[in-house]
Design an enzyme around this catalytic site. Sequence first.
Site, PDB file in Angstrom:
ATOM      1  N   TYR A  54     -74.167  63.871 -17.539  1.00  0.00           N
ATOM      2  CA  TYR A  54     -73.180  64.949 -17.550  1.00  0.00           C
ATOM      3  C   TYR A  54     -72.427  65.050 -16.219  1.00  0.00           C
ATOM      4  O   TYR A  54     -71.253  65.418 -16.195  1.00  0.00           O
ATOM      5  CB  TYR A  54     -73.832  66.289 -17.939  1.00  0.00           C
ATOM      6  CG  TYR A  54     -74.228  66.257 -19.397  1.00  0.00           C
ATOM      7  CD1 TYR A  54     -73.256  66.360 -20.396  1.00  0.00           C
ATOM      8  CD2 TYR A  54     -75.546  66.039 -19.784  1.00  0.00           C
ATOM      9  CE1 TYR A  54     -73.596  66.269 -21.732  1.00  0.00           C
ATOM     10  CE2 TYR A  54     -75.904  65.946 -21.121  1.00  0.00           C
ATOM     11  CZ  TYR A  54     -74.918  66.055 -22.090  1.00  0.00           C
ATOM     12  OH  TYR A  54     -75.253  65.943 -23.410  1.00  0.00           O
ATOM     13  N   ASN A  92     -65.108  69.929 -28.193  1.00  0.00           N
ATOM     14  CA  ASN A  92     -65.054  69.226 -26.908  1.00  0.00           C
ATOM     15  C   ASN A  92     -65.601  70.098 -25.793  1.00  0.00           C
ATOM     16  O   ASN A  92     -65.391  71.312 -25.779  1.00  0.00           O
ATOM     17  CB  ASN A  92     -63.618  68.822 -26.591  1.00  0.00           C
ATOM     18  CG  ASN A  92     -63.065  67.875 -27.640  1.00  0.00           C
ATOM     19  OD1 ASN A  92     -63.833  67.278 -28.385  1.00  0.00           O
ATOM     20  ND2 ASN A  92     -61.756  67.746 -27.696  1.00  0.00           N
ATOM     21  N   HIS A 109     -69.509  73.631 -28.801  1.00  0.00           N
ATOM     22  CA  HIS A 109     -70.547  72.728 -28.288  1.00  0.00           C
ATOM     23  C   HIS A 109     -70.769  72.874 -26.787  1.00  0.00           C
ATOM     24  O   HIS A 109     -71.379  72.009 -26.167  1.00  0.00           O
ATOM     25  CB  HIS A 109     -70.203  71.262 -28.632  1.00  0.00           C
ATOM     26  CG  HIS A 109     -70.389  70.941 -30.083  1.00  0.00           C
ATOM     27  ND1 HIS A 109     -69.934  69.780 -30.669  1.00  0.00           N
ATOM     28  CD2 HIS A 109     -70.981  71.636 -31.084  1.00  0.00           C
ATOM     29  CE1 HIS A 109     -70.232  69.776 -31.958  1.00  0.00           C
ATOM     30  NE2 HIS A 109     -70.862  70.897 -32.236  1.00  0.00           N
ATOM     31  N   SER A 178     -64.359  63.082 -36.258  1.00  0.00           N
ATOM     32  CA  SER A 178     -64.837  62.154 -37.287  1.00  0.00           C
ATOM     33  C   SER A 178     -65.516  62.880 -38.436  1.00  0.00           C
ATOM     34  O   SER A 178     -65.816  62.283 -39.467  1.00  0.00           O
ATOM     35  CB  SER A 178     -65.815  61.140 -36.670  1.00  0.00           C
ATOM     36  OG  SER A 178     -66.912  61.829 -36.106  1.00  0.00           O
ATOM     37  N   LEU A 203     -56.387  59.371 -36.094  1.00  0.00           N
ATOM     38  CA  LEU A 203     -55.872  58.022 -35.857  1.00  0.00           C
ATOM     39  C   LEU A 203     -56.118  57.119 -37.070  1.00  0.00           C
ATOM     40  O   LEU A 203     -55.355  56.204 -37.336  1.00  0.00           O
ATOM     41  CB  LEU A 203     -56.619  57.461 -34.635  1.00  0.00           C
ATOM     42  CG  LEU A 203     -56.066  56.282 -33.883  1.00  0.00           C
ATOM     43  CD1 LEU A 203     -54.647  56.546 -33.419  1.00  0.00           C
ATOM     44  CD2 LEU A 203     -56.963  55.992 -32.680  1.00  0.00           C
ATOM     45  N   LEU A 204     -57.205  57.410 -37.781  1.00  0.00           N
ATOM     46  CA  LEU A 204     -57.575  56.563 -38.915  1.00  0.00           C
ATOM     47  C   LEU A 204     -57.140  57.184 -40.231  1.00  0.00           C
ATOM     48  O   LEU A 204     -57.069  58.402 -40.366  1.00  0.00           O
ATOM     49  CB  LEU A 204     -59.094  56.376 -38.953  1.00  0.00           C
ATOM     50  CG  LEU A 204     -59.726  55.762 -37.706  1.00  0.00           C
ATOM     51  CD1 LEU A 204     -61.244  55.692 -37.879  1.00  0.00           C
ATOM     52  CD2 LEU A 204     -59.149  54.373 -37.439  1.00  0.00           C
TER      53      LEU A 204
HETATM   54  P1  OAD Z   1     -66.042  61.323 -32.671  1.00  0.00           P
HETATM   55  O1  OAD Z   1     -66.084  60.345 -31.552  1.00  0.00           O
HETATM   56  O2  OAD Z   1     -67.146  61.325 -33.651  1.00  0.00           O
HETATM   57  O3  OAD Z   1     -64.671  61.133 -33.494  1.00  0.00           O
HETATM   58  C1  OAD Z   1     -63.440  61.035 -32.846  1.00  0.00           C
HETATM   59  C2  OAD Z   1     -62.371  60.984 -33.911  1.00  0.00           C
HETATM   60  O4  OAD Z   1     -61.098  61.012 -33.277  1.00  0.00           O
HETATM   61  C3  OAD Z   1     -62.405  59.714 -34.767  1.00  0.00           C
HETATM   62  O5  OAD Z   1     -62.307  60.098 -36.139  1.00  0.00           O
HETATM   63  C4  OAD Z   1     -61.158  58.943 -34.330  1.00  0.00           C
HETATM   64  O6  OAD Z   1     -60.574  58.200 -35.409  1.00  0.00           O
HETATM   65  C5  OAD Z   1     -60.250  60.053 -33.886  1.00  0.00           C
HETATM   66  N1  OAD Z   1     -59.282  59.673 -32.847  1.00  0.00           N
HETATM   67  C6  OAD Z   1     -59.438  58.830 -31.806  1.00  0.00           C
HETATM   68  N2  OAD Z   1     -58.349  58.795 -31.037  1.00  0.00           N
HETATM   69  C7  OAD Z   1     -57.444  59.646 -31.601  1.00  0.00           C
HETATM   70  C8  OAD Z   1     -56.119  60.066 -31.276  1.00  0.00           C
HETATM   71  N3  OAD Z   1     -55.480  59.604 -30.199  1.00  0.00           N
HETATM   72  N4  OAD Z   1     -55.508  60.949 -32.097  1.00  0.00           N
HETATM   73  C9  OAD Z   1     -56.139  61.427 -33.217  1.00  0.00           C
HETATM   74  N5  OAD Z   1     -57.398  61.066 -33.565  1.00  0.00           N
HETATM   75  C10 OAD Z   1     -58.048  60.209 -32.767  1.00  0.00           C
HETATM   76  O7  OAD Z   1     -65.858  62.769 -31.991  1.00  0.00           O
HETATM   77  P2  OAD Z   1     -66.141  64.204 -32.617  1.00  0.00           P
HETATM   78  O8  OAD Z   1     -65.810  64.241 -34.061  1.00  0.00           O
HETATM   79  O9  OAD Z   1     -65.487  65.189 -31.729  1.00  0.00           O
HETATM   80  O10 OAD Z   1     -71.383  66.724 -30.051  1.00  0.00           O
HETATM   81  O11 OAD Z   1     -67.709  64.310 -32.433  1.00  0.00           O
HETATM   82  C11 OAD Z   1     -68.356  65.502 -32.822  1.00  0.00           C
HETATM   83  C12 OAD Z   1     -69.528  65.750 -31.925  1.00  0.00           C
HETATM   84  O12 OAD Z   1     -70.361  64.585 -31.882  1.00  0.00           O
HETATM   85  C13 OAD Z   1     -69.188  65.962 -30.471  1.00  0.00           C
HETATM   86  O13 OAD Z   1     -68.774  67.280 -30.185  1.00  0.00           O
HETATM   87  C14 OAD Z   1     -70.470  65.652 -29.782  1.00  0.00           C
HETATM   88  C15 OAD Z   1     -70.849  64.391 -30.538  1.00  0.00           C
HETATM   89  O14 OAD Z   1     -72.194  64.099 -30.609  1.00  0.00           O
HETATM   90  C16 OAD Z   1     -72.361  66.995 -29.190  1.00  0.00           C
HETATM   91  O15 OAD Z   1     -72.548  66.348 -28.175  1.00  0.00           O
HETATM   92  C17 OAD Z   1     -73.174  68.168 -29.600  1.00  0.00           C
END
Ligand code: OAD
Length: 244
Positions: A54, A92, A109, A178, A203-204
């Site tokens: 961190y 985030n 979170h 995601s 993005l996807l």
């Molecule tokens: P992920 O890393 O799981 O997903 C990121 C998403 O953003 C993916 O679906 C990508 O396709 C999309 N993406 C990437 N770049 C992009 C862009 N420029 N514009 C639009 N979309 C884009 O991240 P989270 O879904 O935030 O929790 O993950 C959820 C939680 O999992 C986090 O808060 C964290 C993690 O474990 C904890 O740590 C408790």
Amino acid sequence: MYRNIVILTGAGISAESGIKTFRDQNGLWEQHSIEDVATPEGYANDIELVERFYSSRWQQLHSDEVSPNPAHYALAKLEQAFDGNILVITQNVDDLHERAGSRRLLHMHGELNKGRCPKSLQTFILREPFGPDNCCTCCIPAKRLRPHIVWFGEMPFGMDRIHDALDRCDLFIAIGTSGTVYPAAGFVDSANHHGAQTVEVNLLEPDRHSQFQYHFTGKAGDIVPQLVDDILDGKVIGSEPIAL
Ligand code: OAD
């Protein structure tokens, strides 16, 4: 047109600001074990390892290489110009929404910029990275602050407020997430259930299990500003293609 908007953001909205996502190629969970750095057990097992993880993210957030992008600024503009209710729920732990000007914001979170006393649960702004000297001022003797981060197995913050907002919303937008981590992944079902319009920016391309009614595929920094302008112009999302 819309009266109550809820926006859920994930790591994808900060990707264009230079912060790694978790599950994309070369993402954080490819390089670190969730069990080691994102669980209470991992912390109990090796405090220094978790603090290093961190602290390096804290240092990156405070470096010149990271700043809000047009998607963060657009959401702040929406909050300022929209005359209904709006809540941005972010998964985030960075502070890019705040730096862009968002105030009606909930960090479900946790926040990288804060440490928490393990006894009183009081939070403290972190002026320097984690370490044995970063202690609370609420206890005698002072306790070592833990990251103010929700780890796997812990309850996210603000769930009552989130459910209230989801129950009332007429527009739910998820940006750059995601949809793999609950409870956030279930918010779209809740919004659909309450009759809201549900929109995803990613993005996807969506997969066939997607629960969202509308999808915009591309970078958040390209799509969100236009989406915000359309909402402020009183347009119904999905009624015409987004002009990029
Ligand atoms: P992920 O890393 O799981 O997903 C990121 C998403 O953003 C993916 O679906 C990508 O396709 C999309 N993406 C990437 N770049 C992009 C862009 N420029 N514009 C639009 N979309 C884009 O991240 P989270 O879904 O935030 O929790 O993950 C959820 C939680 O999992 C986090 O808060 C964290 C993690 O474990 C904890 O740590 C408790």
